[in-house]
Design a protein around this motif. Sequence first.
Motif, PDB file in Angstrom:
ATOM      1  N   ALA A 109      -4.800  -0.299   2.736  1.00  0.00           N
ATOM      2  CA  ALA A 109      -5.290   1.021   3.169  1.00  0.00           C
ATOM      3  C   ALA A 109      -4.414   1.578   4.289  1.00  0.00           C
ATOM      4  O   ALA A 109      -4.117   2.783   4.329  1.00  0.00           O
ATOM      5  CB  ALA A 109      -6.744   0.915   3.647  1.00  0.00           C
ATOM      6  N   PHE A 110      -3.968   0.704   5.183  1.00  0.00           N
ATOM      7  CA  PHE A 110      -3.078   1.119   6.260  1.00  0.00           C
ATOM      8  C   PHE A 110      -1.757   1.636   5.694  1.00  0.00           C
ATOM      9  O   PHE A 110      -1.236   2.661   6.130  1.00  0.00           O
ATOM     10  CB  PHE A 110      -2.834  -0.060   7.196  1.00  0.00           C
ATOM     11  CG  PHE A 110      -1.939   0.242   8.359  1.00  0.00           C
ATOM     12  CD1 PHE A 110      -2.408   0.944   9.446  1.00  0.00           C
ATOM     13  CD2 PHE A 110      -0.613  -0.174   8.359  1.00  0.00           C
ATOM     14  CE1 PHE A 110      -1.583   1.227  10.517  1.00  0.00           C
ATOM     15  CE2 PHE A 110       0.217   0.103   9.423  1.00  0.00           C
ATOM     16  CZ  PHE A 110      -0.275   0.808  10.501  1.00  0.00           C
ATOM     17  N   GLY A 111      -1.204   0.944   4.702  1.00  0.00           N
ATOM     18  CA  GLY A 111       0.033   1.398   4.074  1.00  0.00           C
ATOM     19  C   GLY A 111      -0.131   2.738   3.386  1.00  0.00           C
ATOM     20  O   GLY A 111       0.769   3.594   3.445  1.00  0.00           O
ATOM     21  N   VAL A 112      -1.276   2.952   2.722  1.00  0.00           N
ATOM     22  CA  VAL A 112      -1.541   4.241   2.087  1.00  0.00           C
ATOM     23  C   VAL A 112      -1.560   5.358   3.125  1.00  0.00           C
ATOM     24  O   VAL A 112      -1.034   6.452   2.898  1.00  0.00           O
ATOM     25  CB  VAL A 112      -2.883   4.193   1.318  1.00  0.00           C
ATOM     26  CG1 VAL A 112      -3.260   5.577   0.797  1.00  0.00           C
ATOM     27  CG2 VAL A 112      -2.793   3.212   0.153  1.00  0.00           C
ATOM     28  N   SER A 113      -2.157   5.086   4.283  1.00  0.00           N
ATOM     29  CA  SER A 113      -2.240   6.115   5.330  1.00  0.00           C
ATOM     30  C   SER A 113      -0.864   6.497   5.847  1.00  0.00           C
ATOM     31  O   SER A 113      -0.639   7.642   6.258  1.00  0.00           O
ATOM     32  CB  SER A 113      -3.113   5.626   6.489  1.00  0.00           C
ATOM     33  OG  SER A 113      -2.421   4.684   7.289  1.00  0.00           O
ATOM     34  N   GLY A 134       0.816  -1.214   0.000  1.00  0.00           N
ATOM     35  CA  GLY A 134       0.000   0.000   0.000  1.00  0.00           C
ATOM     36  C   GLY A 134       0.844   1.256   0.000  1.00  0.00           C
ATOM     37  O   GLY A 134       0.548   2.224  -0.722  1.00  0.00           O
ATOM     38  N   TYR A 135       1.918   1.253   0.784  1.00  0.00           N
ATOM     39  CA  TYR A 135       2.795   2.426   0.857  1.00  0.00           C
ATOM     40  C   TYR A 135       3.468   2.689  -0.493  1.00  0.00           C
ATOM     41  O   TYR A 135       3.517   3.826  -0.972  1.00  0.00           O
ATOM     42  CB  TYR A 135       3.835   2.208   1.948  1.00  0.00           C
ATOM     43  CG  TYR A 135       4.753   3.396   2.156  1.00  0.00           C
ATOM     44  CD1 TYR A 135       4.348   4.453   2.962  1.00  0.00           C
ATOM     45  CD2 TYR A 135       6.001   3.448   1.544  1.00  0.00           C
ATOM     46  CE1 TYR A 135       5.186   5.550   3.159  1.00  0.00           C
ATOM     47  CE2 TYR A 135       6.839   4.543   1.729  1.00  0.00           C
ATOM     48  CZ  TYR A 135       6.422   5.580   2.543  1.00  0.00           C
ATOM     49  OH  TYR A 135       7.247   6.668   2.718  1.00  0.00           O
ATOM     50  N   SER A 194      -7.901   6.915  -1.860  1.00  0.00           N
ATOM     51  CA  SER A 194      -7.959   5.455  -1.938  1.00  0.00           C
ATOM     52  C   SER A 194      -8.091   4.830  -0.559  1.00  0.00           C
ATOM     53  O   SER A 194      -8.707   3.774  -0.402  1.00  0.00           O
ATOM     54  CB  SER A 194      -6.706   4.912  -2.626  1.00  0.00           C
ATOM     55  OG  SER A 194      -6.555   5.441  -3.915  1.00  0.00           O
ATOM     56  N   GLN A 195      -7.494   5.470   0.442  1.00  0.00           N
ATOM     57  CA  GLN A 195      -7.593   4.950   1.803  1.00  0.00           C
ATOM     58  C   GLN A 195      -9.043   4.855   2.239  1.00  0.00           C
ATOM     59  O   GLN A 195      -9.483   3.832   2.781  1.00  0.00           O
ATOM     60  CB  GLN A 195      -6.819   5.855   2.769  1.00  0.00           C
ATOM     61  CG  GLN A 195      -7.013   5.501   4.231  1.00  0.00           C
ATOM     62  CD  GLN A 195      -6.513   6.611   5.137  1.00  0.00           C
ATOM     63  OE1 GLN A 195      -5.516   7.261   4.850  1.00  0.00           O
ATOM     64  NE2 GLN A 195      -7.201   6.831   6.246  1.00  0.00           N
TER      65      GLN A 195
END
Length: 306
Positions: free
Chosen positions: A205-209, A18-19, A31-32
């Motif tokens: 989603a956690f990685g995007v955040s 995600g990151y 996207s998150q």
Amino acid sequence: MGGAVEGFVVILSLGAVGYVLAVRGVLDETSQAVLSRLVYVVGTPALLISLLSETDVSRVFGPWFLVALGGVLATLVLYVPWALWRRRRTSHVIVGALSASYANAGYLGLPIAAYVLGDAAYALPTMMLQLVFYAPLALSMLEMAGRGRAGLNPFAFVRAGVRNPVSVAAVIGVTIALTEIQLPLVVAEPIRLLGQLAVPCALIAFGVSLRFGPRIGIGQGGEVAFVAALKLLWQPAIAYLVARFALGLPDTQVVGVTMMAALPTAQNVFVYASRFGRDHVLARDCVAVTTGLSLPVLIGLAALLG
């Protein structure tokens, strides 16, 4: 501890996906929210129905369930008064309470229970407590708080529960389990497949955040440390005392339920907070910190308790 290490590697890998996708511009900040909404509305309810339909309820709701419940209640007794004393708003108290007591029983608990403890059933009481009772209750309270109805209004609580897909799925799943209904394959298989998207989407989603959000919530470092201490030290200590002295469980079972209580904060807490737009940075930081610290804690418990 191979199961624990494997579980941590998988969690970190999916978070890293995600990151990297966010850094590369494949996923943007919106996207998150989209992924969190997908997990909340579709993935988690499907996972709950699929899991309950294959679970022996009589085995789940026994002494191990009481240990898990005791650990959660003992944690809430410490965190909630502290948060109210610090004049936290209602939604903050709910998210913080979940962060301090809601364990990653699925993606870490199951492999640890299976590969380290030798019985995957150790993770099921915690999963059922959280998914069937705890999550629907907390999410209904978040729904009410978001609408300015945080008081003890039973009708508002019921309405919030009916609108909550996790609560509805819990009722459906328990009904299927108790009545022993066999879902036809054309129904059960799509539900199972949809349930499988819950964990990877939540971790992405956690990685995007982590890419778009602040590094650590402003002014929340002390609270994150307090939450981590409650989740990784206080909760397993209570679980040990309840299992050993209150219920008199055998040594092997004491080890199992204690390690389940020492699991880090589940990424579902971050998903729930993101879904309602309430204190998701606090939830994210608690998930990251407790996950990072939990491996040495679990290894230490395994060595200490044998």
